[in-house]
Motif scaffolding. Sequence first.
Motif, short mmCIF file in Angstrom:
data_model
loop_
_atom_site.label_atom_id
_atom_site.label_comp_id
_atom_site.label_asym_id
_atom_site.label_seq_id
_atom_site.Cartn_x
_atom_site.Cartn_y
_atom_site.Cartn_z
N ARG A 24 0.84 -1.20 0.00
CA ARG A 24 0.00 0.00 0.00
C ARG A 24 0.87 1.25 0.00
NH1 ARG A 24 -3.17 -3.37 3.60
NH2 ARG A 24 -2.01 -2.55 5.39
N ASP A 25 0.38 2.32 -0.65
CA ASP A 25 1.14 3.56 -0.72
C ASP A 25 0.77 4.51 0.40
OD1 ASP A 25 -1.39 4.11 -1.51
OD2 ASP A 25 -0.84 5.16 -3.36
N GLN A 26 0.07 4.07 1.42
CA GLN A 26 -0.28 4.88 2.57
C GLN A 26 -0.10 4.06 3.83
OE1 GLN A 26 -5.03 4.11 1.67
NE2 GLN A 26 -4.41 6.07 2.42
N THR A 27 0.10 4.75 4.94
CA THR A 27 0.30 4.06 6.21
C THR A 27 -1.00 3.41 6.65
OG1 THR A 27 -0.24 6.01 7.53
CG2 THR A 27 2.05 5.75 6.84
N ASP A 28 -0.88 2.48 7.58
CA ASP A 28 -2.07 1.80 8.10
C ASP A 28 -3.03 2.80 8.74
OD1 ASP A 28 -1.00 -0.51 7.22
OD2 ASP A 28 -0.54 -1.37 9.18
N LEU A 29 -2.48 3.83 9.42
CA LEU A 29 -3.35 4.81 10.07
C LEU A 29 -4.10 5.65 9.03
CD1 LEU A 29 -4.44 6.12 12.58
CD2 LEU A 29 -2.44 7.62 12.62
N ASP A 30 -3.41 6.09 8.00
CA ASP A 30 -4.09 6.87 6.95
C ASP A 30 -5.19 6.04 6.29
OD1 ASP A 30 -2.50 9.05 7.43
OD2 ASP A 30 -1.02 8.54 5.89
N TRP A 31 -4.91 4.77 6.11
CA TRP A 31 -5.91 3.89 5.52
C TRP A 31 -7.13 3.75 6.45
CZ3 TRP A 31 -5.81 -2.09 5.16
CH2 TRP A 31 -6.72 -2.53 4.19
N ALA A 32 -6.87 3.61 7.74
CA ALA A 32 -7.95 3.50 8.72
C ALA A 32 -8.75 4.80 8.82
CB ALA A 32 -7.39 3.12 10.09
N VAL A 36 -12.79 6.24 9.20
CA VAL A 36 -13.21 7.04 10.35
C VAL A 36 -13.73 8.40 9.91
CG1 VAL A 36 -12.44 8.13 12.49
CG2 VAL A 36 -11.65 5.83 11.90
N TRP A 37 -13.01 9.07 8.99
CA TRP A 37 -13.46 10.39 8.54
C TRP A 37 -14.80 10.29 7.82
CZ3 TRP A 37 -11.44 13.28 11.60
CH2 TRP A 37 -10.08 13.49 11.77
N GLN A 105 -7.78 16.20 13.20
CA GLN A 105 -6.79 16.04 12.14
C GLN A 105 -5.38 16.30 12.63
OE1 GLN A 105 -8.78 18.62 9.16
NE2 GLN A 105 -8.55 16.90 7.77
N ASP A 106 -5.26 17.23 13.57
CA ASP A 106 -3.94 17.57 14.09
C ASP A 106 -3.45 16.56 15.13
OD1 ASP A 106 -3.97 19.83 12.51
OD2 ASP A 106 -4.84 21.09 14.08
N GLN A 107 -4.36 15.79 15.74
CA GLN A 107 -3.96 14.93 16.84
C GLN A 107 -3.91 13.44 16.49
OE1 GLN A 107 -5.80 15.71 20.62
NE2 GLN A 107 -6.22 17.85 20.14
N LEU A 108 -4.62 13.04 15.44
CA LEU A 108 -4.62 11.62 15.09
C LEU A 108 -3.37 11.29 14.28
CD1 LEU A 108 -8.39 10.96 14.27
CD2 LEU A 108 -7.16 10.66 16.43
N LYS A 109 -2.28 11.05 14.99
CA LYS A 109 -0.99 10.72 14.39
C LYS A 109 -0.45 9.45 15.03
CE LYS A 109 -1.08 14.68 12.17
NZ LYS A 109 -1.30 14.75 10.70
N HIS A 533 -10.08 17.77 4.13
CA HIS A 533 -8.90 18.18 3.36
C HIS A 533 -9.07 19.64 2.98
CE1 HIS A 533 -9.22 13.81 2.87
NE2 HIS A 533 -7.92 13.79 2.75
N PRO A 534 -8.88 20.56 3.93
CA PRO A 534 -9.17 21.98 3.66
C PRO A 534 -8.18 22.67 2.75
CG PRO A 534 -8.25 21.70 5.85
CD PRO A 534 -8.44 20.32 5.31
N ASP A 535 -7.05 22.05 2.46
CA ASP A 535 -6.04 22.69 1.61
C ASP A 535 -6.60 22.91 0.21
OD1 ASP A 535 -3.83 23.64 0.33
OD2 ASP A 535 -2.54 21.92 0.75
N PRO A 536 -6.77 24.17 -0.24
CA PRO A 536 -7.38 24.41 -1.57
C PRO A 536 -6.51 23.95 -2.73
CG PRO A 536 -6.57 26.46 -0.62
CD PRO A 536 -6.43 25.42 0.45
N THR A 537 -5.23 23.68 -2.47
CA THR A 537 -4.36 23.22 -3.56
C THR A 537 -4.57 21.75 -3.88
OG1 THR A 537 -2.56 22.72 -2.01
CG2 THR A 537 -2.63 24.95 -2.95
N LEU A 538 -5.20 21.02 -2.97
CA LEU A 538 -5.44 19.60 -3.23
C LEU A 538 -6.60 19.45 -4.20
CD1 LEU A 538 -5.15 18.12 0.38
CD2 LEU A 538 -3.45 18.03 -1.45
#
Length: 738
Positions: A24-32, A36-37, A105-109, A533-538
């Motif tokens: 996978r190209d993403q971590t297990d947490l990002d996948w999870a 959740v989101w 978003q800032d704390q789930l790391k 994903h509030p970043d407008p560049t995404l």
Amino acid sequence: MAGKEATVYILDLGRSMGEKRHGRDQTDLDWALEYVWDKITTTVSRRSFGDLVASGRKTALMSVIGCRTDETDLAGNMEEGEGYENIKVFSNLKQYLLGDIRMLQDQLKPSKTDSGDLLSALAVAVYMIGNATQGAKGNPLKYDRRVIIVTDGRGQMDTSDLAEMAAKIKDPAAPFEIVLLGLDFDDEDVGYKEEGKNAEKARNEAILKSFINDCDGNFGTLATAVDQLHTPRLKETRPVQSYRGSLTLGDASKYEATITIDVERYPCTMISKPPTASTFAVRTDPGASGQSSATVVGEDQPMPDLAAVHNQRVYQVDNLDEPGLKNPVELDELERGYEYGRTAVHISESDMNVVKLETQQSLELVGFVKMEEFERYLPIGRSNFIVPQKANTQAQLALSSFIHALYEADCYAIARLVAKDLKPPVLLLLVPRIELEWEALVDVELPFEEDMRRYKFPPLDRKLTVSGKTITEHRDLPTDKLLDAMSDYVNAMDLSTFGRDEEGNPEEYAKPEDTFSPLVHRIGHVIKWRATHPDPTLPIPDPPEILMKYSAPPAELLAASEKQMKRLMEAADVKKVPPKVKGRGKRQRGDRDKPLSGLDVDALLGNPKRVKIETNNLIPSFKQALAASDDMEAIQEAVDDVAKEIRNLISNSVGDNAYGRALEAIRVMREELIELEEPDIYNPFIKQLKEDILGGKLNGNRRDMWWKIKGSKYGLVDLNRCHTSAVTEDEARRFYEI
């Protein structure tokens, strides 16, 4: 109204969740977090980011608990002690808003530790939900209690109290729903088995699966859950009755031989509309009075620098003493007018009292019609169910008898409905509906005479001449060969048996229950994605495949019907239209204006190569000037002459009486130069015109003209409008700013 919910998400944040596994190209947490989101934003309050395709209920309480975290914080739930280390409660149960998502978003790391007991985190969640969903006397309230666990099963677990915890979860007075989603867990139902699994994870999987079974919970893999995220979830709503009263046959006030049945009316189908955008304004003075920005998105999570836009309606009438001016009037001073077709009909209040029907709530049968004689195109509006009143055995028996009588007689009933007192009556068609477990009348509204629109069209199989002669063979009439070819093609594109069920048997393709509204669910999908994903560049992700699955005919069916399609094209004599010449090709007059005879009519008439721009014939002369020459100097000269005339119109205009002519000239110039693929001629003109208007160089304040140009979107031509333009979309958008 939906029931109350209390949901706690237990998310494994251990160090192992920060790794990428199995290609996978993403971590297990990002996948999870994908799961959740999606679950959180589906139930988040509408008050946070618009009328989302979600429940949006204040009674949907949520909380997130982290397991195997670097810190320990139970937020007042239970006493911190041995066995509860490395567990963090990010928030107590509450209604989540957009600010809470930003905080998470800032704390789930991923943490830097592997310590922390998942089952202890479950105990905290059960304790938290129990306290939040009990009444003043300690009795459990009516809540749907749910705990969702997402873990990779690589941590340590204390299994000494599993039996007591399972009994607490299955307590009949306040039961819990437990859902466990494992990362790379073995699942026989989907045929997945992780290779090279270490012994500790295998042991944890077995323990968790056994525990979930003891709790009568649900187990699944994260891969299955993520795959199902893109399938739209239908919102279940509690129907609200639109009528509660009697269904009568005969006038019960005059006669004894009447039928009266107590019934209720509920909506059968409703139109699902996409969420609408809310309008906000940038706050120029944070200390200004009025609605605060906190009230826009919730009192506890204000959105700075934004304020809600308030609308104010003003009524004006023409001033008869001073033409061109208007006088404001109050709403109470205005009379009501009603549309009848395209005519405005004025009815005063005194006349309204005469023509207004004094109706009483009722549902009266007025007639019957044979099923085969009813025209299916007549119903208007949505359908409703008419059912007997609850707990009324006599009404249930009577309505059931009436439904079966209509069904056996192959008849429909016609009824007059007054939903509430003083409401206008409507006519309903009542259709019997009999299923295995329920019976009802399905009603649809019928049109009145004024609602009917009757149009006459010429026949499709013949043509009538002026003399009255009937022609059956004509180039505009289909031939027998064309009709047969079209019939074969339609049969070849049949979708009724193109699909396949689980056993491979033919079934209907694109069944209504398998299709979803792309507009409704795509907008909801984008809103939820942008919230996390509030970043407008995404860039916005592509629409889910399930929304686009039925947007085009299946490729296999098109390939199978290719033979019939070719026959149809031959029978219809279909020919490919040559592409329209654009850009510089349009200025090649020999190709553009060459007549079928091959004669150059302009040359024979001695028409000049350059046409003078006439003030009184501005637009036609400009078009003639562009058509008369291929020379860039001549085109530039024509544009300059029109630009001069536009400035003269604006400068010499009395008020705004000449703004319309100037705006039309700008439109024609813009469209012609776009078609010539010469936006570099138009863009400098409109830039200079804006500068002259805003700078007061056109005989005073002419800003109203600029607002007309801005409102008509006659600004810069960007790349999307013409591929030869050097102006980007952002530059064209910023051009309208002052």
